[in-house]
Design a protein around this motif. Structure first.
Motif, mmCIF file in Angstrom:
data_model
loop_
_atom_site.group_PDB
_atom_site.id
_atom_site.type_symbol
_atom_site.label_atom_id
_atom_site.label_comp_id
_atom_site.label_asym_id
_atom_site.label_seq_id
_atom_site.Cartn_x
_atom_site.Cartn_y
_atom_site.Cartn_z
ATOM 1 N N SER A 204 39.706 -27.979 86.019
ATOM 2 C CA SER A 204 39.146 -28.480 87.121
ATOM 3 C C SER A 204 37.747 -28.732 87.252
ATOM 4 O O SER A 204 37.166 -27.908 86.990
ATOM 5 C CB SER A 204 39.821 -27.498 88.438
ATOM 6 O OG SER A 204 39.510 -28.023 89.662
ATOM 7 N N LYS A 205 37.234 -29.985 87.622
ATOM 8 C CA LYS A 205 35.991 -30.331 87.752
ATOM 9 C C LYS A 205 35.658 -31.534 88.676
ATOM 10 O O LYS A 205 36.718 -32.149 88.982
ATOM 11 C CB LYS A 205 35.278 -30.643 86.446
ATOM 12 C CG LYS A 205 35.892 -31.800 85.635
ATOM 13 C CD LYS A 205 35.167 -32.208 84.550
ATOM 14 C CE LYS A 205 35.941 -33.294 83.885
ATOM 15 N NZ LYS A 205 35.274 -33.962 82.494
ATOM 16 N N SER B 275 40.711 -29.118 94.449
ATOM 17 C CA SER B 275 40.740 -30.298 93.518
ATOM 18 C C SER B 275 41.675 -29.893 92.545
ATOM 19 O O SER B 275 41.915 -28.615 92.097
ATOM 20 C CB SER B 275 39.494 -30.568 92.944
ATOM 21 O OG SER B 275 38.797 -29.574 92.424
ATOM 22 N N THR C 156 42.716 -31.493 88.502
ATOM 23 C CA THR C 156 42.480 -32.140 87.244
ATOM 24 C C THR C 156 43.623 -32.320 86.221
ATOM 25 O O THR C 156 44.212 -31.314 85.919
ATOM 26 C CB THR C 156 41.079 -31.851 86.374
ATOM 27 O OG1 THR C 156 40.067 -31.909 87.593
ATOM 28 C CG2 THR C 156 40.805 -32.951 85.386
ATOM 29 N N SER D 142 44.630 -34.575 82.214
ATOM 30 C CA SER D 142 44.523 -35.271 81.156
ATOM 31 C C SER D 142 45.454 -36.071 80.727
ATOM 32 O O SER D 142 46.569 -35.817 80.487
ATOM 33 C CB SER D 142 43.787 -34.316 80.053
ATOM 34 O OG SER D 142 42.594 -33.805 80.464
ATOM 35 N N THR E 87 41.262 -39.200 81.956
ATOM 36 C CA THR E 87 41.298 -38.013 82.972
ATOM 37 C C THR E 87 41.602 -38.519 84.468
ATOM 38 O O THR E 87 41.184 -39.773 84.807
ATOM 39 C CB THR E 87 39.758 -36.945 83.077
ATOM 40 O OG1 THR E 87 38.717 -38.087 83.430
ATOM 41 C CG2 THR E 87 39.540 -36.509 81.852
ATOM 42 N N GLU F 198 41.367 -37.081 88.414
ATOM 43 C CA GLU F 198 40.954 -35.951 89.418
ATOM 44 C C GLU F 198 41.341 -36.387 90.924
ATOM 45 O O GLU F 198 41.430 -37.465 91.116
ATOM 46 C CB GLU F 198 39.621 -35.978 89.347
ATOM 47 C CG GLU F 198 38.803 -35.517 87.945
ATOM 48 C CD GLU F 198 37.577 -35.482 88.175
ATOM 49 O OE1 GLU F 198 36.619 -34.697 88.883
ATOM 50 O OE2 GLU F 198 36.670 -36.382 87.253
ATOM 51 N N GLN G 63 41.064 -34.760 94.764
ATOM 52 C CA GLN G 63 40.103 -33.789 95.781
ATOM 53 C C GLN G 63 40.590 -34.073 97.071
ATOM 54 O O GLN G 63 40.608 -35.077 97.489
ATOM 55 C CB GLN G 63 38.749 -33.850 95.462
ATOM 56 C CG GLN G 63 38.078 -32.872 96.246
ATOM 57 C CD GLN G 63 36.338 -33.156 96.157
ATOM 58 O OE1 GLN G 63 35.939 -32.670 95.156
ATOM 59 N NE2 GLN G 63 35.639 -33.659 97.109
#
Length: 201
Positions: A87-88, A103, A105, A107, A113, A115, A117
């Motif tokens: 998670s980023k 959030s 994430t 792959s 990727t 994501e 949020q």
């Protein structure tokens, strides 16, 4: 002489009887021990039950139910054939973390990727946040799903970001792929799913 012996015997008999006068003349209790020794029960050591350890108070504020409900799940993105990733928050999404947010994430097998949020703003409407947002890159025109109050999208290089607003919630989707076209296609595929999540929150 005989008279003195009789007196002596009589005197001894009298003293002998007087020595037994303190015993009650009751056959039911005569042979009982006059002072029975009290029995002492063994004292069991008292063991205090140990109290369950009290967990330290959480310093992290609880996430609102609506935020969690609007966040994409693994089932929502299963058709993308992705796996959970680290998670980023990056790119355009970094400027949307002023409120309470969550959030996730994922792959792709190719290394791309995905994501997502969700942020709640208690001090203003989410539509204001989306309309005032200014992400880098060129604007991407997408059809706004029904029930969504505001929507904006951009593509910067091979990363495409879509912002949706409803009530106090901002839902942000970001896809980074090998090419801009692939990122755009993935954003278009996932837009209805993101909007459905936001409407039901």
């Amino acid at each position: 002489m005989r008279h003195r012996q009789v007196l002596a015997v009589a005197t001894v008999a009298l003293f002998g009887l007087s020595g037994c006068a303190d015993r009650p003349n009751d056959l039911d209790t005569y042979y009982d021990d006059p002072s029975p020794t009290p029995t002492v029960e063994p004292v069991q050591p008292s063991v205090k039950p140990q109290a369950a350890p009290v967990p330290p108070p959480s310093t992290q504020a609880p996430v609102p139910v609506a935020v969690s409900a609007a966040l994409l799940t693994d089932e929502d993105v299963a058709e993308e054939e992705v796996v959970p990733g680290e998670s980023k928050v990056s790119g355009c999404l970094t400027g949307l973390t002023r409120g309470t947010s969550r959030s996730a994430t994922w792959s792709y097998p190719s290394g791309s990727t995905l994501e997502h949020q969700v942020t709640e703003y208690t001090d203003r409407d989410a539509s204001d946040v989306v309309t005032q947002a200014d992400c880098e890159g060129k604007k991407l025109t997408l059809t706004k799903p029904s029930g969504i109050e505001a929507q904006r999208a951009w593509c910067a290089g091979t990363t495409c970001t879509v912002l949706l607003a409803k009530g106090k919630l901002v839902s942000a989707l970001s896809v980074t792929a090998g090419t801009e076209a692939r990122a755009t296609d993935a954003a278009k595929r996932l837009l209805p799913v993101v909007a459905q999540r936001l409407r039901s929150a």
